[in-house]
Design a protein around this motif. Sequence first.
Motif, PDB file in Angstrom:
ATOM      1  N   VAL A 116       0.749  -1.186  -0.025  1.00  0.00           N
ATOM      2  CA  VAL A 116      -0.563  -0.058  -0.034  1.00  0.00           C
ATOM      3  C   VAL A 116       1.081   0.903   0.621  1.00  0.00           C
ATOM      4  CG1 VAL A 116      -2.213  -0.939   0.952  1.00  0.00           C
ATOM      5  CG2 VAL A 116      -0.122  -0.117   2.345  1.00  0.00           C
ATOM      6  N   VAL A 117       0.734   2.271  -0.602  1.00  0.00           N
ATOM      7  CA  VAL A 117       0.741   3.510  -0.672  1.00  0.00           C
ATOM      8  C   VAL A 117      -0.339   4.661  -0.159  1.00  0.00           C
ATOM      9  CG1 VAL A 117       1.882   5.986  -1.905  1.00  0.00           C
ATOM     10  CG2 VAL A 117       1.567   3.243  -3.278  1.00  0.00           C
ATOM     11  N   ALA A 118       0.628   4.736   0.985  1.00  0.00           N
ATOM     12  CA  ALA A 118       0.084   6.492   2.111  1.00  0.00           C
ATOM     13  C   ALA A 118      -0.018   7.501   1.374  1.00  0.00           C
ATOM     14  CB  ALA A 118       0.603   6.082   3.220  1.00  0.00           C
ATOM     15  N   VAL A 119      -0.866   7.792   1.259  1.00  0.00           N
ATOM     16  CA  VAL A 119      -0.836   9.669   0.437  1.00  0.00           C
ATOM     17  C   VAL A 119      -1.319  10.694   1.550  1.00  0.00           C
ATOM     18  CG1 VAL A 119      -1.075  11.101  -1.368  1.00  0.00           C
ATOM     19  CG2 VAL A 119      -1.650   8.389  -2.004  1.00  0.00           C
ATOM     20  N   PHE A 120      -0.714  11.448   2.223  1.00  0.00           N
ATOM     21  CA  PHE A 120      -1.540  12.762   3.014  1.00  0.00           C
ATOM     22  C   PHE A 120      -1.007  14.033   2.169  1.00  0.00           C
ATOM     23  CE2 PHE A 120       1.838  10.039   5.349  1.00  0.00           C
ATOM     24  CZ  PHE A 120       1.437   9.490   5.761  1.00  0.00           C
ATOM     25  N   HIS A 121      -2.300  14.032   2.282  1.00  0.00           N
ATOM     26  CA  HIS A 121      -2.766  16.283   1.958  1.00  0.00           C
ATOM     27  C   HIS A 121      -2.208  16.883   3.366  1.00  0.00           C
ATOM     28  CE1 HIS A 121      -4.522  14.025  -1.759  1.00  0.00           C
ATOM     29  NE2 HIS A 121      -4.575  13.382  -1.276  1.00  0.00           N
ATOM     30  N   ASP A 122      -2.028  18.003   3.120  1.00  0.00           N
ATOM     31  CA  ASP A 122      -2.216  18.653   3.829  1.00  0.00           C
ATOM     32  C   ASP A 122      -3.263  19.335   3.428  1.00  0.00           C
ATOM     33  OD1 ASP A 122      -2.266  21.584   5.761  1.00  0.00           O
ATOM     34  OD2 ASP A 122      -0.780  21.987   5.462  1.00  0.00           O
ATOM     35  N   ILE A 123      -4.741  19.407   5.031  1.00  0.00           N
ATOM     36  CA  ILE A 123      -5.743  20.257   4.365  1.00  0.00           C
ATOM     37  C   ILE A 123      -6.006  21.784   4.838  1.00  0.00           C
ATOM     38  CG2 ILE A 123      -6.647  17.683   4.257  1.00  0.00           C
ATOM     39  CD1 ILE A 123      -8.117  18.153   7.162  1.00  0.00           C
ATOM     40  N   THR A 124      -4.701  21.505   5.706  1.00  0.00           N
ATOM     41  CA  THR A 124      -4.980  23.370   6.029  1.00  0.00           C
ATOM     42  C   THR A 124      -5.728  24.252   4.830  1.00  0.00           C
ATOM     43  OG1 THR A 124      -2.847  22.908   6.710  1.00  0.00           O
ATOM     44  CG2 THR A 124      -3.969  24.932   7.754  1.00  0.00           C
ATOM     45  N   ASP A 125      -5.457  23.821   3.832  1.00  0.00           N
ATOM     46  CA  ASP A 125      -6.085  25.117   3.139  1.00  0.00           C
ATOM     47  C   ASP A 125      -7.499  25.128   2.730  1.00  0.00           C
ATOM     48  OD1 ASP A 125      -3.074  26.596   2.609  1.00  0.00           O
ATOM     49  OD2 ASP A 125      -3.363  25.462   0.456  1.00  0.00           O
ATOM     50  N   ILE A 126      -8.147  23.400   2.270  1.00  0.00           N
ATOM     51  CA  ILE A 126      -9.062  23.543   2.207  1.00  0.00           C
ATOM     52  C   ILE A 126      -9.985  23.621   3.222  1.00  0.00           C
ATOM     53  CG2 ILE A 126      -9.754  20.592   1.234  1.00  0.00           C
ATOM     54  CD1 ILE A 126      -7.609  19.385   0.246  1.00  0.00           C
ATOM     55  N   LYS A 127      -9.666  23.340   4.658  1.00  0.00           N
ATOM     56  CA  LYS A 127     -10.550  23.668   5.497  1.00  0.00           C
ATOM     57  C   LYS A 127     -10.440  25.260   5.326  1.00  0.00           C
ATOM     58  CE  LYS A 127     -10.151  20.518   9.220  1.00  0.00           C
ATOM     59  NZ  LYS A 127      -9.777  19.697  10.918  1.00  0.00           N
TER      60      LYS A 127
END
Length: 259
Positions: free
Chosen positions: A18-29
Motif C-alpha cells: 500500500v501507498v499512504a498519501v498525505f495531503h495537508d488539508i489546512t488550505d482545503i479547510k
Amino acid sequence: NVLTHWVPLTEEGELQGVVAVFHDITDIKKLEKIRRDFVANVSHELRTPVTVIKGYAEALIAGALESDPARARRFIEIIYSHSERLANLIGDLLTLSQLESGTLRLELTGVNLERVARHAAELLEQKAAAKEIAVDCSRLTAAPIILADPGRLEQVLINLLDNAIKYSPPGGSVSLLVSDEGPLVKVGVKDTGMGIPPTDLARIFERFYRVDAARSREEGGTGLGLSIVKHIVQLHGGTVGVESEHGKGSTFWFTLKKA
Ligand code: ADP
C-alpha cells in the motif's frame, strides 16, 4: 491537519503493498470556511430585504392600502427601495460568480480613458448632483490610450465613483487622477469624504467587508463593489490599492497596461 488515504497496489488481483498519501488539508479547510462564510453572508443579505418586502406587502394586503393612502404610498416606496437592493445584490453576485469561475472573457481593445470615465460619471450625475458633489474628469484629457475591456473598465469606474459619492458628505469633491508609469497607467479616484480607518484598510477589498454595514445598506451598498473592482483589474493583469486618511478622504487607484 493531515488527511491520509491508502492506495492499495495490486498486480493481477494480488495485493503487493500500500501507498499512504498525505495531503495537508489546512488550505482545503480554509477554503471551506471562506465558502461557508460567503453562503452565510449571502443568505443574510438576501433575507433582510425579502423580510421587509414581505412585511410591508402584508400590511398593504391587510388594509393599509384602503384605510390610509398616504401611509400605503410610503410602504410601497419602502418595498421599491428594498427590491432595488435585492436587484443590485443579485446583479453583483452574478458578476462576481462569473469573475471567479473564469467564464468572463475580456474583450481587450485600445480605450480612451477620459471617454469611459465621463460616461461613468454621467450615469452617476443625478446621485452626485443630489449631494452637490462635482466629479472632475478634466485631468484625464492627456491620458494615454490603455488596453482594456471598455464595459468592464466602466464598471470599475462606476463602482469607485459611486463609493466616492456615497461616502462623501454633501458639497464634497471627487476627482479622477491619472499618472504615466512606464508601460502602465495608474488611475485614481480621489474623494474628500469620510475616509477609512487604518485598521479596516487592509480588508476593504474583501467580499462583504464594510466599515459601517448599516451606512452601506442605507446607501444601497451590497458590500461587493470593491471585490468586483479588484477581480476585474486583476483579470486585466493590473493591481488595485487605496490610500486614505480617516476623516479627510480616500484615493482608490488601479493600474492598467498601455495599448
Ligand atoms: P459597499 O456596497 O458597502 O459600498 P464596497 O465593496 O464598494 O461595498 O465597499 C466596501 C466598504 O468600503 C464600504 O462599505 C465602505 O465602508 C468602504 N468604502 C469604500 N469606498 C469608500 C470611500 N470612497 N470612502 C470611504 N469608505 C469607503
